[in-house]
Design an enzyme around this catalytic site. Structure first.
Site, short mmCIF file in Angstrom:
data_model
loop_
_atom_site.label_atom_id
_atom_site.label_comp_id
_atom_site.label_asym_id
_atom_site.label_seq_id
_atom_site.Cartn_x
_atom_site.Cartn_y
_atom_site.Cartn_z
N GLY A 170 0.82 -1.21 0.00
CA GLY A 170 0.00 0.00 0.00
C GLY A 170 0.85 1.26 0.00
N THR A 171 1.99 1.21 0.68
CA THR A 171 2.87 2.39 0.71
C THR A 171 3.32 2.76 -0.69
OG1 THR A 171 3.66 2.00 2.96
CG2 THR A 171 5.12 3.22 1.50
N ASN A 203 -6.39 4.70 10.62
CA ASN A 203 -5.92 3.39 11.05
C ASN A 203 -5.77 3.27 12.56
OD1 ASN A 203 -3.81 5.27 10.00
ND2 ASN A 203 -2.47 3.91 11.16
N GLY A 221 -3.12 -5.95 0.17
CA GLY A 221 -3.53 -7.33 0.32
C GLY A 221 -3.58 -7.83 1.74
N HIS A 222 -2.58 -7.47 2.55
CA HIS A 222 -2.49 -8.10 3.87
C HIS A 222 -3.43 -7.52 4.91
CE1 HIS A 222 0.14 -5.25 6.31
NE2 HIS A 222 0.18 -4.71 5.12
N THR A 260 9.01 -7.20 -12.49
CA THR A 260 8.31 -8.48 -12.65
C THR A 260 7.29 -8.66 -11.52
OG1 THR A 260 10.27 -9.44 -13.67
CG2 THR A 260 8.60 -10.97 -12.81
N CYS A 297 3.20 0.60 11.23
CA CYS A 297 4.23 1.22 10.39
C CYS A 297 5.00 2.31 11.13
CB CYS A 297 3.59 1.82 9.13
SG CYS A 297 2.81 0.57 8.09
#
Length: 401
Positions: free
Chosen positions: A86-87, A166, A217-218, A258, A344
């Site tokens: 996300g960062t 958050n 995602g996490h 990739t 974070c």
């Protein structure tokens, strides 16, 4: 201290109660299975041979799953970009639009006073480069609409605001500000950090008026190390997003490197599974949250409830003159995982900006904990936390005296 350690339970008998889901979430079964399948597809999705095309098909599927969870059907190339986290997605959104054009109308950027470090630290860098950054107050967990509208009177390049804080769980009415910004100047770009709102609150990029949306995602029971950035088709047509990472031209030329196929496939599966059960999961988390808040109030523990809308999964509380780290250690010994704020920023050693912006004093902020729930949590988890908090408040205050 020795007495407290002696009273700690046998670690082998402790049942872990994980209540720190705003930091990260456990993998859901759907994500785990998708990742295992992806491990056997070793082709590079940029390769033209059969192995590469097999991987490319998985990539398309996952992109469609994340897009679908955002309410976007049949995404155009570049509309959903996969990133490492996300960062990176938020950095790409902000820096990629700020530096996309040499000739900009105005250099004002509007944000809030309680953004995640992945946004706030970028804003500090931009200020050092001469940009005019305005931080809209969020006291009490409510976005100051009048201050935001006043800031928009100056030609504005970008509005970047989080959907859900958050640490406090405050859900901000970003759609009101974004739509006002577009009415004032259709060229103003709007970005929403929706990492804590994705699959916690129902929304689409169109419904909130966002050109750019960050998700991760996490935070939704997918794997760590993968995020995504939604980019509106209008921005794609206007070439208003400059690549943040350059190289091989993957992700429609907007994010080279990739692709992390295993992580992306897990993210896609988690997004699809979470979206299919969105209303059920929200109702479950609201039920747990309300039971937790009621129990905290009965125990005489201060709950920092936002005055406006709030997310279903976050509760912030202030302990009675007990430092958060002291209580964290006490709870951890009893198998209960919560946090004192953003994972974070947990090692920064600074008082939480979000809690100060909310209206807490520095002392109150240093005595506050964040509890964050998921669809995997149970009523037993909440009751175990309440019991431990009551015992901890009594014991730790007694030891201090």
């Amino acid at each position: 201290m020795a007495a407290m350690n002696a009273a700690a339970p046998d670690r082998e008998q402790v049942v872990r109660r994980y209540l720190d889901n705003s930091a990260t979430t456990p993998l859901c079964d759907e994500a785990r299975q998708a990742m295992l399948r992806a491990m056997d597809v070793y082709g590079n999705p940029s390769s033209l041979h059969a192995a590469g095309q097999e991987a490319a098909m998985l990539l398309r599927t996952a992109r469609g799953q994340v897009a679908g969870a955002l309410g976007v059907r049949n995404p155009v190339p570049g509309e959903v970009l996969f990133t490492a986290c996300g960062t990176e997605a938020s950095n790409t959104a902000i820096l990629g639009t700020v530096y996309a054009k040499k000739h900009r109308v105005g250099n004002r950027i509007i944000t809030t006073d309680c953004e995640h470090p992945s946004v706030e630290e970028v804003m500090k860098r931009l200020e050092g480069g001469g940009f005019d950054v305005v931080r809209v107050p969020t006291k009490g967990g409510v976005l100051d609409r009048e201050a935001a509208l006043a800031a928009l009177e100056v030609p504005t390049l970008l509005v970047s605001m989080m959907m859900v804080n958050n640490e406090t769980g405050a859900a901000f009415d970003v759609s009101d500000v974004f739509k006002a910004a577009k009415r004032k100047n259709p060229a103003t770009i709007t970005h929403c950090d929706a990492v804590q709102g994705f699959l916690k609150l129902p929304f689409t990029p169109a419904s909130i008026g966002a050109d750019l949306v960050t998700v991760s995602g996490h935070k939704i029971h997918g794997p760590k190390g993968v995020g995504a950035l939604y980019v509106s088709p209008a921005l794609i047509r206007q070439k208003a997003l400059q690549p943040y990472l350059i190289g091989g031209g993957q992700e429609s030329g907007l994010r080279s490197g990739t692709e992390n196929m295993v992580g992306i496939c897990g993210f896609g599966a988690a997004a699809e599974a979470g979206y299919a059960r969105l209303n059920e999961h929200i109702a479950h988390m609201v039920s747990l949250r309300d039971a937790l808040v009621d129990g905290l109030c009965e125990a005489g523990i201060q709950v920092n409830v936002p005055a406006g809308r709030r997310a279903p999964h976050i509760v912030n509380l202030t302990l009675p003159d007990i430092k958060s780290q002291t209580m964290l250690n006490y709870l951890s010994e009893r198998g209960i995982c919560v946090s004192s704020g953003s994972a974070c920023a947990a090692h920064g050693g600074k008082t939480s900006r979000s809690l100060l912006a909310f209206g807490l004093t520095p002392h109150e902020a240093d005595c506050s904990l964040r509890v964050s729930l998921s669809a995997f949590n149970t009523a037993e988890d909440v009751q175990a936390l309440l019991t431990a908090l009551r015992e901890g408040c009594s014991r730790l205050v007694r030891i201090k005296r």
